[in-house]
Design an enzyme around this catalytic site. Structure first.
Site, PDB file in Angstrom:
ATOM      1  N   ASP A   1     -32.990   0.080  86.783  1.00 26.45           N
ATOM      2  CA  ASP A   1     -32.544   0.604  88.070  1.00 26.45           C
ATOM      3  C   ASP A   1     -31.099   0.197  88.345  1.00 26.45           C
ATOM      4  O   ASP A   1     -30.251   1.030  88.697  1.00 26.45           O
ATOM      5  CB  ASP A   1     -33.477   0.065  89.157  1.00 26.45           C
ATOM      6  CG  ASP A   1     -33.272   0.714  90.516  1.00 26.45           C
ATOM      7  OD1 ASP A   1     -32.558   1.735  90.593  1.00 26.45           O
ATOM      8  OD2 ASP A   1     -33.844   0.210  91.502  1.00 26.45           O
TER       9      ASP A   1
ATOM     10  N   ASP B   1     -27.311   2.536  88.296  1.00 30.71           N
ATOM     11  CA  ASP B   1     -26.357   2.643  89.397  1.00 30.71           C
ATOM     12  C   ASP B   1     -24.942   2.330  88.900  1.00 30.71           C
ATOM     13  O   ASP B   1     -23.966   2.966  89.323  1.00 30.71           O
ATOM     14  CB  ASP B   1     -26.740   1.700  90.532  1.00 30.71           C
ATOM     15  CG  ASP B   1     -27.794   2.311  91.447  1.00 30.71           C
ATOM     16  OD1 ASP B   1     -28.330   3.377  91.098  1.00 30.71           O
ATOM     17  OD2 ASP B   1     -28.084   1.722  92.502  1.00 30.71           O
TER      18      ASP B   1
ATOM     19  N   TYR C   1     -41.167  -4.241  89.879  1.00 27.62           N
ATOM     20  CA  TYR C   1     -41.518  -3.388  91.017  1.00 27.62           C
ATOM     21  C   TYR C   1     -43.014  -3.060  91.053  1.00 27.62           C
ATOM     22  O   TYR C   1     -43.424  -2.099  91.694  1.00 27.62           O
ATOM     23  CB  TYR C   1     -40.736  -2.073  90.970  1.00 27.62           C
ATOM     24  CG  TYR C   1     -39.234  -2.199  91.098  1.00 27.62           C
ATOM     25  CD1 TYR C   1     -38.614  -3.396  91.409  1.00 27.62           C
ATOM     26  CD2 TYR C   1     -38.417  -1.080  90.903  1.00 27.62           C
ATOM     27  CE1 TYR C   1     -37.233  -3.496  91.514  1.00 27.62           C
ATOM     28  CE2 TYR C   1     -37.039  -1.169  91.019  1.00 27.62           C
ATOM     29  CZ  TYR C   1     -36.446  -2.377  91.323  1.00 27.62           C
ATOM     30  OH  TYR C   1     -35.073  -2.461  91.428  1.00 27.62           O
TER      31      TYR C   1
END
Length: 357
Positions: free
Chosen positions: A246, A250, A139
């Site tokens: 990330d 989740d 990212y």
């Protein structure tokens, strides 16, 4: 009495609904403990601000935020009005990068009274923390596009890893593991990403020598995702790159009952810049404005913020109140199969905090 200055950014979607509830809980615990004060300053930055001003925050937004002790952040994103890559990079990721919040700390815990989709799991069976590298990796924003609109259009997204960035994240994870069950899993995909994540593996082996009391494992990210589903009780602390961390968190939110329960902190461990605390769930525009968003993730995020600021007893009061409310089962949000509104869940948490005073 210690005084903390908190920048509050409700942001978009349900962020505007759960943030005031989180502040109500912070005020309740401040009143009960009487050991600190919180001064808030609110900033209306986000997609609405972008539509009026052409940017997600003012040009000098980072200078405005720099003096604060912490940032309490709701959510970002209204994809039907502003492209997600514009809103995310223009606010949340910008703050993470420029304030060197290189640790994203995301706990996964199965609360009392909450049903996991995994059969037979009870409260406490799932209790882990994912340490996610937060400023580099997939990212980092390195890349670009050329020849737009032609058959030869090209898009390039480059993962960026530095020895310094990887080692400081891994070292943080080892220190955290030392304070827990002394077990750390290194998660990569180095069999396929043979340059960046072999560097990560080498850094892990090097830092591990400093922590002989911590048991270590190395796992590929696909196997780790399966392990979280099949044997989550076997996970204590895991450390992973930006994107892998990330995704895994989740999964963690799903197996602990709901993303509406998942808190996180974007941490600058050296405290050179303010750290930022936000729930994992995002802006959830499909339920915005209905008063049904679960505020627990935002409330728990506030507890993480207080713990980071050094107000550990106040943080414990909040977490214990959350445990009581979910365990009692009278005031559960729609995501947990209940009928309580956002405000009713918050009221129940506050009532327990005051009852313990």
């Amino acid at each position: 009495m210690k005084e903390y200055h908190i920048a509050v950014i409700p942001g978009d979607g349900i962020g505007q609904e759960v943030t005031p509830e989180g502040v109500r809980v912070l005020e309740a615990v401040r009143e009960v403990t009487g050991s600190f004060s919180l001064n808030y300053e609110y900033f209306p930055w986000g997609c609405d601000y972008y539509l009026k001003n052409g940017s997600m925050m003012p040009e000098n937004g980072m200078d405005i935020l720099r003096p604060f002790d912490a940032i309490y952040f709701g959510a970002v994103g209204l994809p039907d009005r502003v492209p997600d890559h514009v809103s995310l990079h223009g606010l949340l990721i910008r703050i993470r990068l420029e304030f060197d919040q290189y640790i994203c700390l995301r706990p996964g815990y199965l609360l009392p009274g909450v049903k996991s989709p995994l059969e037979g799991k009870k409260s406490g069976d799932i209790d882990f923390v994912i340490v996610r590298e937060n400023t580099e990796g997939e990212y980092s924003g390195a890349g670009g596009r050329c020849h737009p609109g032609t058959p030869f259009e090209l898009a390039l997204e480059t993962s960026v890893f530095t020895k310094t960035g990887v080692e400081r994240t891994i070292r943080y994870a080892f220190n955290l593991a030392q304070s827990r069950r002394k077990h750390l899993i290194c998660v990569t995909k180095s069999n396929a990403q043979r340059h960046t994540l072999t560097l990560w593996d080498e850094c892990f082996e090097r830092v591990a020598r400093e922590f002989p009391d911590v048991r270590t494992e190395r796992m590929l990210v696909d196997a780790m995702a399966a392990r979280l589903v099949l044997h989550p009780e076997s996970v204590d602390v895991a450390v992973a790159s930006n994107m892998f961390g990330d995704i895994l968190t989740d999964v963690g939110g799903a197996i602990t009952g709901s993303l509406g329960l998942s808190p996180s902190g974007n941490i600058n461990p050296e405290r050179t810049f303010p750290s930022m605390f936000e729930p994992v769930h995002g802006s959830a525009p499909d339920i915005m404005g209905q008063g049904i968003a679960d505020p627990i993730a935002m409330i728990w995020t506030g507890a993480m913020m207080l713990d980071f600021l050094g107000e550990k007893s106040a943080a414990e009061l909040i977490v214990n109140a959350i445990r009581h409310v979910t365990g009692e089962g009278r005031f559960l949000g729609r995501d947990l199969g209940g009928t309580a509104s956002t405000a009713q869940v918050t009221d129940a948490v506050i009532a327990h905090i005051k009852a313990c005073s």
